[in-house]
Motif scaffolding. Structure first.
Motif, PDB file in Angstrom:
ATOM      1  N   TRP A  44     -35.633  -7.014 -17.613  1.00  0.00           N
ATOM      2  CA  TRP A  44     -35.719  -6.392 -18.862  1.00  0.00           C
ATOM      3  C   TRP A  44     -36.654  -7.138 -19.774  1.00  0.00           C
ATOM      4  CZ3 TRP A  44     -35.057  -8.356 -23.942  1.00  0.00           C
ATOM      5  CH2 TRP A  44     -35.370  -7.115 -25.030  1.00  0.00           C
ATOM      6  N   GLN A  45     -37.617  -6.481 -20.471  1.00  0.00           N
ATOM      7  CA  GLN A  45     -38.564  -6.846 -21.531  1.00  0.00           C
ATOM      8  C   GLN A  45     -38.679  -5.937 -22.524  1.00  0.00           C
ATOM      9  OE1 GLN A  45     -42.243  -8.248 -20.182  1.00  0.00           O
ATOM     10  NE2 GLN A  45     -42.898  -9.061 -22.272  1.00  0.00           N
ATOM     11  N   TRP A  46     -38.388  -6.551 -23.749  1.00  0.00           N
ATOM     12  CA  TRP A  46     -38.428  -5.557 -24.992  1.00  0.00           C
ATOM     13  C   TRP A  46     -39.805  -4.568 -25.161  1.00  0.00           C
ATOM     14  CZ3 TRP A  46     -41.683  -3.959 -28.724  1.00  0.00           C
ATOM     15  CH2 TRP A  46     -41.245  -3.143 -29.681  1.00  0.00           C
ATOM     16  N   SER A  47     -41.123  -5.191 -24.664  1.00  0.00           N
ATOM     17  CA  SER A  47     -42.375  -4.348 -24.498  1.00  0.00           C
ATOM     18  C   SER A  47     -42.439  -3.487 -23.700  1.00  0.00           C
ATOM     19  CB  SER A  47     -43.545  -5.534 -24.716  1.00  0.00           C
ATOM     20  OG  SER A  47     -43.333  -6.240 -23.597  1.00  0.00           O
ATOM     21  N   LYS A  48     -41.672  -3.444 -22.653  1.00  0.00           N
ATOM     22  CA  LYS A  48     -41.289  -2.453 -21.600  1.00  0.00           C
ATOM     23  C   LYS A  48     -40.189  -1.458 -21.794  1.00  0.00           C
ATOM     24  CE  LYS A  48     -43.514  -5.335 -18.183  1.00  0.00           C
ATOM     25  NZ  LYS A  48     -43.188  -6.526 -16.907  1.00  0.00           N
ATOM     26  N   ASP A  97     -41.302 -10.087 -29.080  1.00  0.00           N
ATOM     27  CA  ASP A  97     -41.074  -9.628 -27.906  1.00  0.00           C
ATOM     28  C   ASP A  97     -39.924 -10.480 -27.451  1.00  0.00           C
ATOM     29  OD1 ASP A  97     -41.172  -8.045 -25.651  1.00  0.00           O
ATOM     30  OD2 ASP A  97     -43.143  -8.788 -25.176  1.00  0.00           O
ATOM     31  N   TRP A  99     -37.609 -11.141 -23.540  1.00  0.00           N
ATOM     32  CA  TRP A  99     -37.479 -10.974 -21.978  1.00  0.00           C
ATOM     33  C   TRP A  99     -36.216 -11.574 -21.384  1.00  0.00           C
ATOM     34  CZ3 TRP A  99     -41.849 -13.003 -24.005  1.00  0.00           C
ATOM     35  CH2 TRP A  99     -42.127 -13.954 -23.617  1.00  0.00           C
TER      36      TRP A  99
END
Length: 123
Positions: A44-48, A97, A99
């Motif tokens: 998981w990554q906020w920007s994705k 951001d 992750w």
């Protein structure tokens, strides 16, 4: 409302899934405010996985929370980075951001920033 309220994240007032099945936010709402439990899956990554929902260039929520398990790295728009792990208290201002680090989900509780988190902007 009654003088005592009991709720559980397993029957949350609202659940918001992240993109690509990379986790979810479970939200409990009370008279005194909201508390959220986020489960961020490995990768998981906020920007994705939240940016497409939020529609902002970086996370614009303020977070005041606690890491229950796992590890997460937060990178502020100005370049500052911090890693948080199980047992850590965290305060994070808007403009970042984040992750998951490692192969285990990161679970966090947040008393400030999850009310509108992973929710499309209102029209």
């Amino acid at each position: 409302m009654a003088g005592i309220v009991r709720k559980t994240f397993d029957s949350a007032d609202e659940t918001r899934p992240f993109e690509d099945g990379k986790g979810r936010l479970d939200l409990l709402v009370g008279d005194g405010g909201s508390v959220g439990r986020a489960v961020f899956e490995p990768g998981w990554q906020w920007s994705k996985h939240v940016k497409p929902i939020a529609g902002t260039d970086s996370c614009q929520a303020s977070h005041v929370g606690y890491v229950v398990s796992g590890r997460i790295k937060v990178a502020m728009d100005d370049g500052q980075t911090v890693e948080f792990g199980a047992g850590d208290y965290m305060e994070v201002k808007p403009g970042h951001d984040a992750w998951v680090l490692g192969d285990e989900p990161c679970v966090t509780l947040d008393w400030l920033g999850f009310t509108d988190y992973a929710r499309p902007p209102s029209s």
